[in-house]
Design a protein around this motif. Structure first.
Motif, PDB file in Angstrom:
ATOM      1  N   ALA A 166      25.585 -34.773  63.276  1.00 37.71           N
ATOM      2  CA  ALA A 166      24.181 -35.177  63.204  1.00 37.71           C
ATOM      3  C   ALA A 166      23.372 -34.561  64.334  1.00 37.71           C
ATOM      4  O   ALA A 166      22.229 -34.122  64.149  1.00 37.71           O
ATOM      5  N   SER A 167      23.958 -34.509  65.522  1.00 40.16           N
ATOM      6  CA  SER A 167      23.276 -33.904  66.667  1.00 40.16           C
ATOM      7  C   SER A 167      22.974 -32.434  66.415  1.00 40.16           C
ATOM      8  O   SER A 167      21.866 -31.955  66.668  1.00 40.16           O
ATOM      9  N   LEU A 168      23.949 -31.718  65.906  1.00 38.96           N
ATOM     10  CA  LEU A 168      23.756 -30.290  65.653  1.00 38.96           C
ATOM     11  C   LEU A 168      22.774 -30.051  64.504  1.00 38.96           C
ATOM     12  O   LEU A 168      22.047 -29.058  64.502  1.00 38.96           O
ATOM     13  N   LYS A 169      22.755 -30.950  63.536  1.00 35.66           N
ATOM     14  CA  LYS A 169      21.826 -30.785  62.416  1.00 35.66           C
ATOM     15  C   LYS A 169      20.379 -30.815  62.888  1.00 35.66           C
ATOM     16  O   LYS A 169      19.511 -30.125  62.332  1.00 35.66           O
ATOM     17  N   THR A 170      20.083 -31.590  63.920  1.00 36.92           N
ATOM     18  CA  THR A 170      18.709 -31.621  64.423  1.00 36.92           C
ATOM     19  C   THR A 170      18.275 -30.248  64.942  1.00 36.92           C
ATOM     20  O   THR A 170      17.095 -29.898  64.887  1.00 36.92           O
ATOM     21  N   LEU A 171      19.223 -29.466  65.453  1.00 35.32           N
ATOM     22  CA  LEU A 171      18.900 -28.105  65.899  1.00 35.32           C
ATOM     23  C   LEU A 171      18.602 -27.208  64.704  1.00 35.32           C
ATOM     24  O   LEU A 171      17.664 -26.406  64.725  1.00 35.32           O
ATOM     25  N   LEU A 172      19.401 -27.338  63.664  1.00 35.92           N
ATOM     26  CA  LEU A 172      19.195 -26.508  62.480  1.00 35.92           C
ATOM     27  C   LEU A 172      17.907 -26.875  61.760  1.00 35.92           C
ATOM     28  O   LEU A 172      17.297 -26.020  61.103  1.00 35.92           O
ATOM     29  N   ASP A 173      17.477 -28.123  61.872  1.00 31.52           N
ATOM     30  CA  ASP A 173      16.285 -28.577  61.160  1.00 31.52           C
ATOM     31  C   ASP A 173      14.991 -28.204  61.869  1.00 31.52           C
ATOM     32  O   ASP A 173      13.917 -28.268  61.270  1.00 31.52           O
ATOM     33  N   GLU A 174      15.061 -27.827  63.137  1.00 29.52           N
ATOM     34  CA  GLU A 174      13.844 -27.513  63.894  1.00 29.52           C
ATOM     35  C   GLU A 174      13.259 -26.170  63.437  1.00 29.52           C
ATOM     36  O   GLU A 174      13.918 -25.142  63.509  1.00 29.52           O
ATOM     37  N   SER A 175      12.010 -26.175  62.996  1.00 35.08           N
ATOM     38  CA  SER A 175      11.407 -24.970  62.419  1.00 35.08           C
ATOM     39  C   SER A 175      10.605 -24.146  63.413  1.00 35.08           C
ATOM     40  O   SER A 175      10.303 -22.987  63.148  1.00 35.08           O
ATOM     41  N   ASP A 176      10.242 -24.721  64.545  1.00 29.83           N
ATOM     42  CA  ASP A 176       9.449 -23.984  65.534  1.00 29.83           C
ATOM     43  C   ASP A 176      10.370 -23.160  66.427  1.00 29.83           C
ATOM     44  O   ASP A 176      11.321 -23.689  67.012  1.00 29.83           O
ATOM     45  N   PHE A 177      10.089 -21.883  66.561  1.00 28.53           N
ATOM     46  CA  PHE A 177      10.939 -20.967  67.322  1.00 28.53           C
ATOM     47  C   PHE A 177      11.079 -21.414  68.778  1.00 28.53           C
ATOM     48  O   PHE A 177      12.192 -21.466  69.324  1.00 28.53           O
ATOM     49  N   SER A 178       9.968 -21.753  69.406  1.00 27.41           N
ATOM     50  CA  SER A 178      10.008 -22.118  70.818  1.00 27.41           C
ATOM     51  C   SER A 178      10.702 -23.454  71.037  1.00 27.41           C
ATOM     52  O   SER A 178      11.482 -23.619  71.978  1.00 27.41           O
ATOM     53  N   VAL A 179      10.424 -24.436  70.184  1.00 29.17           N
ATOM     54  CA  VAL A 179      11.054 -25.744  70.326  1.00 29.17           C
ATOM     55  C   VAL A 179      12.557 -25.640  70.098  1.00 29.17           C
ATOM     56  O   VAL A 179      13.359 -26.206  70.849  1.00 29.17           O
ATOM     57  N   ALA A 180      12.951 -24.884  69.071  1.00 25.77           N
ATOM     58  CA  ALA A 180      14.374 -24.707  68.799  1.00 25.77           C
ATOM     59  C   ALA A 180      15.069 -24.036  69.976  1.00 25.77           C
ATOM     60  O   ALA A 180      16.173 -24.427  70.371  1.00 25.77           O
ATOM     61  N   GLY A 181      14.434 -23.015  70.544  1.00 22.66           N
ATOM     62  CA  GLY A 181      15.010 -22.340  71.702  1.00 22.66           C
ATOM     63  C   GLY A 181      15.106 -23.255  72.905  1.00 22.66           C
ATOM     64  O   GLY A 181      16.064 -23.183  73.687  1.00 22.66           O
ATOM     65  N   PHE A 182      14.122 -24.120  73.060  1.00 21.47           N
ATOM     66  CA  PHE A 182      14.124 -25.090  74.158  1.00 21.47           C
ATOM     67  C   PHE A 182      15.291 -26.055  74.015  1.00 21.47           C
ATOM     68  O   PHE A 182      16.062 -26.272  74.962  1.00 21.47           O
ATOM     69  N   LEU A 183      15.438 -26.645  72.833  1.00 14.10           N
ATOM     70  CA  LEU A 183      16.507 -27.615  72.618  1.00 14.10           C
ATOM     71  C   LEU A 183      17.883 -26.967  72.680  1.00 14.10           C
ATOM     72  O   LEU A 183      18.817 -27.530  73.269  1.00 14.10           O
ATOM     73  N   LEU A 184      17.997 -25.779  72.065  1.00 14.03           N
ATOM     74  CA  LEU A 184      19.300 -25.117  72.015  1.00 14.03           C
ATOM     75  C   LEU A 184      19.670 -24.478  73.350  1.00 14.03           C
ATOM     76  O   LEU A 184      20.716 -24.779  73.927  1.00 14.03           O
ATOM     77  N   SER A 185      18.818 -23.589  73.847  1.00 13.45           N
ATOM     78  CA  SER A 185      19.192 -22.766  75.001  1.00 13.45           C
ATOM     79  C   SER A 185      18.972 -23.462  76.338  1.00 13.45           C
ATOM     80  O   SER A 185      19.877 -23.544  77.165  1.00 13.45           O
ATOM     81  N   VAL A 186      17.757 -23.960  76.549  1.00 13.38           N
ATOM     82  CA  VAL A 186      17.431 -24.527  77.863  1.00 13.38           C
ATOM     83  C   VAL A 186      18.204 -25.811  78.117  1.00 13.38           C
ATOM     84  O   VAL A 186      18.738 -26.040  79.209  1.00 13.38           O
ATOM     85  N   LEU A 187      18.299 -26.668  77.089  1.00 11.97           N
ATOM     86  CA  LEU A 187      19.001 -27.943  77.268  1.00 11.97           C
ATOM     87  C   LEU A 187      20.463 -27.845  76.843  1.00 11.97           C
ATOM     88  O   LEU A 187      21.364 -28.147  77.621  1.00 11.97           O
ATOM     89  N   GLY A 188      20.719 -27.414  75.608  1.00 10.57           N
ATOM     90  CA  GLY A 188      22.078 -27.424  75.079  1.00 10.57           C
ATOM     91  C   GLY A 188      22.995 -26.381  75.694  1.00 10.57           C
ATOM     92  O   GLY A 188      24.027 -26.714  76.292  1.00 10.57           O
ATOM     93  N   GLU A 189      22.636 -25.107  75.561  1.00  7.67           N
ATOM     94  CA  GLU A 189      23.512 -24.055  76.089  1.00  7.67           C
ATOM     95  C   GLU A 189      23.573 -24.106  77.611  1.00  7.67           C
ATOM     96  O   GLU A 189      24.593 -23.744  78.212  1.00  7.67           O
ATOM     97  N   GLY A 190      22.494 -24.552  78.232  1.00 12.97           N
ATOM     98  CA  GLY A 190      22.549 -24.741  79.680  1.00 12.97           C
ATOM     99  C   GLY A 190      23.626 -25.746  80.061  1.00 12.97           C
ATOM    100  O   GLY A 190      24.380 -25.543  81.014  1.00 12.97           O
ATOM    101  N   SER A 191      23.719 -26.838  79.301  1.00 15.53           N
ATOM    102  CA  SER A 191      24.775 -27.820  79.541  1.00 15.53           C
ATOM    103  C   SER A 191      26.148 -27.229  79.232  1.00 15.53           C
ATOM    104  O   SER A 191      27.144 -27.538  79.909  1.00 15.53           O
ATOM    105  N   PHE A 192      26.192 -26.379  78.221  1.00 19.12           N
ATOM    106  CA  PHE A 192      27.461 -25.761  77.851  1.00 19.12           C
ATOM    107  C   PHE A 192      27.970 -24.810  78.922  1.00 19.12           C
ATOM    108  O   PHE A 192      29.188 -24.639  79.078  1.00 19.12           O
TER     109      PHE A 192
END
Length: 400
Positions: free
Chosen positions: A240-266
């Motif tokens: 469910a958590s990952l689906k929220t990333l796939l559902d985000e349609s805005d390029f900048s918001v998706a990059g923010f959630l994925l890269s700045v927050l998610g991949e940064g934690s990774f």
């Protein structure tokens, strides 16, 4: 200015136009070129070619022989009348990048002159403010130079034997990481097909990120299978958590959630695995993957810095996205309990009360490091310290 060329017996069906074309190119606008030749109907062929190219042409005589006088037309004459300029190949040049890419440029290289009448190709992401990152070319060059071959960069034959419970812990963590890397592959891949080629540097970065994630999935899976195991558990909350990333349609918001927050934690998680992995193969994989993921974070940061500089109010949109994602996941269990336990065991190194206690403390330290890293990146994007701390704490418990 006049010049004369003799195309001899070369016909326009065999390349004579190249001689005429290059001779005209050496003349100024309105300069005259006399052409003589001996091929059958060469004069008629030349006249037809001149009409198509926008060069006035008329029959005459030169030194007592039939000749054709061609006047060089303007650069925008003929088939190139109404052609479109598409910026400049060098993004550093003034005016090189359009604020909005023209659909009529299609797939042409940026800086090309595009013939009028080319079919329009519409890309959803065609605005510079939505996609541009000032360091995109630099980050792509770094990524291209840092590509590694899983077959040679990792010593798959390194000898090791682990207790079953430790190998099971490695397999569980890698199972979790694979599904997260699938999301990290699919998000840029989806936007890649929506991005106007005018912004080719961003296109290149997204493409190499997709390649990075595919390689990570390959090596995580290969390590998981190294001792004959199958993948372990995948939870509904994690999905469910990952689906929220796939559902985000805005390029900048998706990059923010994925890269700045998610991949940064990774990146923090991969450093943790590099330090506490119980075998040399997992350590090598974690080190190489962390290097790649750090570049992905850098791209997300530089893109968002560009967008926020031009559109400071967009910070509110980013903050709302974090809150909305937290609300959407409020009923889920967050991080797979088996993953959390596996991390404790890997940090502990053995199954004893003192070791487990120490491992638990180390995993708590990992989570603090993740939170502090998110907060630091948010502050670098201009969020006040209190807001950055709050948003960091709202990030999904699934890490990504």
């Amino acid at each position: 200015m006049q010049a004369t060329i003799n195309i001899e017996a070369l016909g326009f069906d065999a390349g004579a136009h190249l001689l005429v074309k290059h001779a005209l190119a050496a003349l100024p606008a309105d300069g005259e070129l006399w052409v003589v030749g001996t091929a059958p109907d060469w004069a008629g062929q030349l006249a037809a070619w001149c009409r198509a190219q926008g060069h006035p042409c008329q029959a005459g005589e030169r030194d007592g022989s039939p000749a054709m006088r061609v006047q060089r037309g303007a650069a925008a004459a003929g088939r190139w009348r109404g052609a479109l300029s598409s910026g400049h190949a060098d993004p550093a040049r003034e005016g090189a990048l359009a604020e909005q890419a023209d659909a009529r440029w299609g797939l042409a290289a940026r800086g090309a002159t595009v013939e009028a009448g080319s079919p329009p190709m519409r890309f959803r992401l065609d605005r510079k403010s939505e996609v541009w990152a000032g360091r995109a070319a630099e980050l792509y060059a770094q990524a291209a130079a840092a590509q590694w071959d899983p077959e040679t960069a990792i010593d798959w034959a390194a000898p090791f034997e682990l207790p079953d419970m430790v190998e099971d812990a490695v397999v569980q963590v890698l199972t979790y990481m694979i599904e997260n890397e699938e999301a990290a592959l699919l998000v840029p891949a989806r936007f890649l097909g929506q991005l106007h080629p005018h912004f080719r540097e961003v296109q290149a970065v997204l493409a190499i990120q997709v390649a990075d994630e595919a390689r990570h999935i390959e090596v995580f899976t290969r390590r998981l299978r190294l001792k004959g195991r199958d993948p372990a558990l995948s939870t509904a909350g994690g999905q469910a958590s990952l689906k929220t990333l796939l559902d985000e349609s805005d390029f900048s918001v998706a990059g923010f959630l994925l890269s700045v927050l998610g991949e940064g934690s990774f990146v923090s998680l991969l450093h943790f695995l590099h330090e506490h992995a119980p075998d040399p193969v997992t350590r090598q994989i974690a080190r190489l993957a962390a290097r790649d993921e750090a570049r992905h974070v850098a791209f997300g940061m530089t893109h968002l810095a560009s967008r926020l500089e031009a559109e400071p109010a967009f910070r509110a949109r980013l903050a709302n996205a974090v809150q909305s994602r937290n609300d959407a996941l409020s009923t889920t269990s967050g991080l797979n309990e088996e993953v959390f336990d596996a991390l404790i065991l890997l940090a502990a190194g053995e199954l004893s009360a003192p070791a487990i206690a120490a491992g638990y403390v180390k995993v708590q330290g990992l989570m603090r490091d993740m939170a502090e890293g998110r907060q630091s990146r948010l502050e670098r994007l201009g969020f006040p310290k209190d807001d950055a701390q709050r948003l960091s704490s709202l990030h999904t418990r699934n890490f990504m």
